[in-house]
Design a protein around this motif. Sequence first.
Motif, short mmCIF file in Angstrom:
data_model
loop_
_atom_site.label_atom_id
_atom_site.label_comp_id
_atom_site.label_asym_id
_atom_site.label_seq_id
_atom_site.Cartn_x
_atom_site.Cartn_y
_atom_site.Cartn_z
N PRO A 1 40.12 38.24 44.95
CA PRO A 1 41.25 38.18 45.90
C PRO A 1 40.99 38.94 47.19
O PRO A 1 41.80 38.90 48.10
CB PRO A 1 42.39 38.83 45.11
CG PRO A 1 41.73 39.70 44.11
CD PRO A 1 40.45 39.01 43.73
N ALA B 1 43.76 41.35 48.82
CA ALA B 1 45.03 40.85 49.36
C ALA B 1 46.24 41.49 48.67
O ALA B 1 47.26 41.78 49.32
CB ALA B 1 45.10 39.33 49.22
N ASP B 2 46.15 41.73 47.37
CA ASP B 2 47.29 42.28 46.63
C ASP B 2 47.59 43.71 47.02
O ASP B 2 48.71 44.21 46.78
CB ASP B 2 47.02 42.21 45.12
CG ASP B 2 46.89 40.79 44.62
OD1 ASP B 2 47.43 39.88 45.30
OD2 ASP B 2 46.24 40.56 43.58
N ASP B 3 46.63 44.41 47.60
CA ASP B 3 46.82 45.82 47.94
C ASP B 3 47.24 46.02 49.40
O ASP B 3 47.50 47.16 49.81
CB ASP B 3 45.52 46.59 47.68
CG ASP B 3 45.09 46.51 46.22
OD1 ASP B 3 45.99 46.49 45.35
OD2 ASP B 3 43.88 46.44 45.95
N GLU B 4 47.26 44.95 50.18
CA GLU B 4 47.61 45.09 51.59
C GLU B 4 49.11 45.03 51.80
O GLU B 4 49.80 44.22 51.15
CB GLU B 4 46.93 43.98 52.40
CG GLU B 4 45.42 44.08 52.46
CD GLU B 4 44.78 42.94 53.23
OE1 GLU B 4 43.57 43.01 53.49
OE2 GLU B 4 45.50 41.98 53.58
N GLU C 1 51.29 35.51 55.04
CA GLU C 1 51.80 36.54 54.13
C GLU C 1 53.31 36.64 54.18
O GLU C 1 53.97 36.90 53.16
CB GLU C 1 51.17 37.90 54.46
CG GLU C 1 49.71 38.05 54.10
CD GLU C 1 48.76 37.57 55.19
OE1 GLU C 1 47.55 37.81 55.07
OE2 GLU C 1 49.24 36.94 56.16
N HIS D 1 52.70 34.06 50.82
CA HIS D 1 51.32 33.85 50.40
C HIS D 1 50.49 35.10 50.67
O HIS D 1 49.95 35.27 51.77
CB HIS D 1 50.71 32.65 51.13
CG HIS D 1 51.51 31.40 51.01
ND1 HIS D 1 51.67 30.72 49.82
CD2 HIS D 1 52.23 30.70 51.94
CE1 HIS D 1 52.42 29.65 50.01
NE2 HIS D 1 52.78 29.63 51.29
N ARG D 2 50.40 36.00 49.70
CA ARG D 2 49.57 37.20 49.83
C ARG D 2 48.13 36.76 49.52
O ARG D 2 47.76 36.59 48.36
CB ARG D 2 50.04 38.28 48.87
CG ARG D 2 51.48 38.74 49.13
CD ARG D 2 51.83 39.90 48.24
NE ARG D 2 51.21 41.14 48.72
CZ ARG D 2 51.89 42.15 49.27
NH1 ARG D 2 53.20 42.07 49.41
NH2 ARG D 2 51.26 43.23 49.66
N TYR D 3 47.35 36.60 50.56
CA TYR D 3 46.07 35.89 50.40
C TYR D 3 45.11 36.28 51.51
O TYR D 3 45.49 36.39 52.68
CB TYR D 3 46.33 34.39 50.43
CG TYR D 3 45.09 33.52 50.42
CD1 TYR D 3 44.38 33.31 49.24
CD2 TYR D 3 44.63 32.89 51.57
CE1 TYR D 3 43.24 32.52 49.22
CE2 TYR D 3 43.51 32.09 51.56
CZ TYR D 3 42.81 31.91 50.38
OH TYR D 3 41.69 31.13 50.36
N ASN D 4 43.86 36.52 51.13
CA ASN D 4 42.76 36.66 52.07
C ASN D 4 41.70 35.62 51.72
O ASN D 4 41.29 35.52 50.56
CB ASN D 4 42.13 38.06 51.99
CG ASN D 4 43.03 39.13 52.56
OD1 ASN D 4 43.89 38.85 53.39
ND2 ASN D 4 42.84 40.37 52.11
N ARG E 1 40.52 39.49 55.77
CA ARG E 1 41.38 40.61 55.42
C ARG E 1 42.51 40.72 56.45
O ARG E 1 42.40 40.20 57.57
CB ARG E 1 40.60 41.93 55.35
CG ARG E 1 39.97 42.33 56.67
CD ARG E 1 39.46 43.77 56.63
NE ARG E 1 38.28 43.92 55.79
CZ ARG E 1 38.27 44.61 54.66
NH1 ARG E 1 39.38 45.18 54.21
NH2 ARG E 1 37.16 44.73 53.96
#
Length: 608
Positions: free
Chosen positions: A426, A429-432, A502, A506-509, A590
């Motif tokens: 991922p 992405a989940d930590d941003e 986002e 959509h939490r995504y990189n 990112r």
Amino acid sequence: MTRKRSRVLGTRFIRLATLVSAFLPSMVLDVSDIRAETPRSVTGKKVISFGWDMPSATEFSEHARHLETSGLDGVVLNFTRRYDGPNPGGQDDIYDMKYRWVHWEPIKLDEIQHNIDALKSVDSRKLKHNFLAMYTSSNATSVSPAQFFIWDSQKYDTTKFKPFRPNRPGEPQSWPKDPRGYFDAFRNNMVLAARLCRQLGLAGFCIDQETYGRGPMNDVWPRQVFGEDLPTIQARVRKNVTRVFRDVCREFPGITILLIPGGRYDDDWEHNDSLAMAFTDGILKGLGPKASLHDGGEKAYDISRHKRFVSLKREIRRAGLKHSAESDLYRKRMKHSFGIWLDFRSTSYGGWYQDPFLNHFTPRDLGDALHNALYESDGYVWLYNETAIMWPAKWRRTSKPNVIDDYYAAIRHCKQPRPLNRPPDPRGADDEPLPDRAASIKTAGDRLETAVPGMTLIQKIDSGWEIAFDPEDIGLWSQGIRSPGGEARFDWKKIRVGEFWENQGHRYNGAAFYRVSFKVPEKYRGKKIYIVIGGLANKCAVHLNTWDWIYGVYKGTGLQVGAAPLVFPARGVRFGEKDNQLRIYVRNPRGPGGIYKPVWVAVKEPTG
């Protein structure tokens, strides 16, 4: 049961038996293919390196200690050549031999003796699966397929001869005097190579056919020179290559041959390189019972998911069976390996970075790709690289190694058990944190008037947008959106432009595709039409009505949030009632991602 009913059932049984017998050959073919593609254990399979920093035999001892800690099981080595005459290069061993094995000029042992001496001094504990590099590519020292033929002046009209490349040194410029000279040189070269591999403990040959243009696999030139049709030319190549590889296998019975056509068996042979299949068939026919031949699986360069390797192996195998003139041998003897490109498209798209999130493969994705490729392979996976330098080969001494330890750890651990269906990395992405609303970021791209002063609005494209996320980033490449039916295989969702993805859930990189349709009225025909994107993060490739690029941002880390608008001509635009299909590939490694400002179609009116 009555006699009449018995006769009816008997008739039906005969019909069924007839149907079964009619379909049995195809059923057997399918079953044999499925059996060949059954996944197996990774145990005992090997990862080798074959890239631009390929060490020469004389450098192998210098790099062996470093290579042994890399996690690799072996490397592809290149021999170099020393001239006994004037040396314009000023050095003793800078001349590649990899182009000269599959060649019509004989190799002299004293020109390569320094390679043999160097390899005899290497005592490697871990690197036990090394191969000798051979190219058949279109190169200044190896261009025509002259070595595949017997040049009988009594059988053919020698007046039809024309040079493959006129006035090029080292290329035949006239019909040879010795009918077998070119072929015998090729055979002697290959037998010499087999003998050296056996004596020096190398596994065998890595033959890269490089069928991307005019070269030894070209089928046009021999047809013109010999005045024969394509099937006849292909049959001659098969016959003569068979002779060569029978002798090779007599010299080295247990040889392994890694052949890299990359599964490029095609219906139309885009570059007229159909002799590649005849060359492959010849190796198969000449292969001894203890020898093995592996298709290199070059099309696997960018993939990482297990299901992709299963699909690709099936695709390569079916194409090979279709185009091979020796389909039974192909089915029984052809093994399959895969190539993984560590720094995928780094020279042409995006570069290679110390920050793994900016690369095609993160260390986690590379480890998964290698593991899944090994799982489906019949023995080998080869790791290709261009700008990612694992060790400084002589011809790029000014470049320092630039592969971080995390990638070496991925290679070392790639054989450890892991889920085959693990999703792609991922990339944090989940930590941003969620970004600020795009509207709060004031830029020239907020309004057409400030984005492109002097242009006139045709249409603001603010509705109808869809997005498909591509976490493997294969969309533009081997098994992606441009392949037949590829677009339909993606999961399309509605999306808004003018806001980060986002902030739309959509939490995504990673990579994604936007698409939308629009019209341009007929009255604008003949005028300069532009597409204006107010803001995009971070890289892109823009396609209008075809999959040819009309614009792209791909160097470095791409555009930063708040950068200037993108303005480019709408090449290939349609007018009137015809829809225009706009597709935009976006890569966001990112941070906030997507098309976060408006998109317009505008016209540049003539001045004065």
